[in-house]
Scaffold this motif. Structure first.
Motif, PDB file in Angstrom:
ATOM      1  N   GLU A  35     -62.033   8.501  15.266  1.00 10.71           N
ATOM      2  CA  GLU A  35     -61.497   7.272  14.681  1.00 10.71           C
ATOM      3  C   GLU A  35     -61.982   6.042  15.447  1.00 10.71           C
ATOM      4  O   GLU A  35     -61.992   6.023  16.676  1.00 10.71           O
ATOM      5  CB  GLU A  35     -59.961   7.325  14.715  1.00 10.71           C
ATOM      6  N   VAL A  37     -61.522   2.370  16.944  1.00  8.75           N
ATOM      7  CA  VAL A  37     -60.399   1.603  17.477  1.00  8.75           C
ATOM      8  C   VAL A  37     -60.940   0.328  18.118  1.00  8.75           C
ATOM      9  O   VAL A  37     -62.131   0.216  18.395  1.00  8.75           O
ATOM     10  CB  VAL A  37     -59.581   2.405  18.523  1.00  8.75           C
ATOM     11  N   GLU A  73     -51.887  -2.191  14.118  1.00 10.33           N
ATOM     12  CA  GLU A  73     -51.172  -1.094  14.772  1.00 10.33           C
ATOM     13  C   GLU A  73     -51.617  -0.958  16.224  1.00 10.33           C
ATOM     14  O   GLU A  73     -52.802  -0.887  16.531  1.00 10.33           O
ATOM     15  CB  GLU A  73     -51.468   0.213  14.035  1.00 10.33           C
ATOM     16  N   LYS A  75     -51.845   1.523  18.989  1.00 10.49           N
ATOM     17  CA  LYS A  75     -51.846   2.980  19.068  1.00 10.49           C
ATOM     18  C   LYS A  75     -51.385   3.483  20.430  1.00 10.49           C
ATOM     19  O   LYS A  75     -50.689   4.485  20.532  1.00 10.49           O
ATOM     20  CB  LYS A  75     -53.241   3.514  18.748  1.00 10.49           C
ATOM     21  N   GLU A  89     -55.620  -0.535  16.234  1.00  7.81           N
ATOM     22  CA  GLU A  89     -56.326  -0.313  14.980  1.00  7.81           C
ATOM     23  C   GLU A  89     -57.563  -1.214  14.952  1.00  7.81           C
ATOM     24  O   GLU A  89     -57.498  -2.379  15.322  1.00  7.81           O
ATOM     25  CB  GLU A  89     -55.373  -0.679  13.849  1.00  7.81           C
TER      26      GLU A  89
END
Length: 133
Positions: A35, A37, A73, A75, A89
């Protein structure tokens, strides 16, 4: 061959996305999931010197307490002796401060507590929840 910068064996840090007075934001990748970030790196010594540690704590608590699609967000928060890392995010499209909160189909709100009182922060969050007709 370029050297890899790996943070806590969890995130690979890439190119610089932007910078401010107390922090730099880098593109990152979660090594376990792949992912994308954003990693905000805050100089802890400079923040302490300027008496801004309470505002950092406030920013963390607001970002954690207000889950909403229009708020970035948070994390994870990681730290070492000299730095604080906000893993957030990743939002494509350039610096968020340059985006208009109104006039886009998906408004993005970055609650930056550095220059806001608690009341101003709450007002900004409340404004993001207003339904336009």
């Amino acid at each position: 061959m370029e050297e890899r910068h790996v943070l806590f064996d969890k995130y690979e840090m890439g190119r610089l996305l932007g910078m401010g007075t107390f922090a730099k934001v880098y593109y990152g990748k979660n090594l376990a999931t792949g992912e994308s970030v954003a990693i905000k790196v805050i100089n802890k010594n400079q923040v302490k010197k300027e008496g801004m540690m309470e505002q950092i704590k406030r920013e963390i608590s607001v970002m954690r307490l207000v889950p909403h699609p229009n708020i970035i967000e948070l994390k994870e928060v990681l730290a070492i002796k000299s730095k604080i890392f906000f893993v957030m995010e990743y939002v494509r499209g350039g610096e968020l401060s340059l985006r208009s909160l109104r006039g886009s189909s998906k408004r993005m709100l970055l609650v930056s507590i550095f220059n806001s009182s608690p009341a101003q922060s709450i007002f900004a969050i409340a404004e993001a929840f207003v339904i336009e007709t």
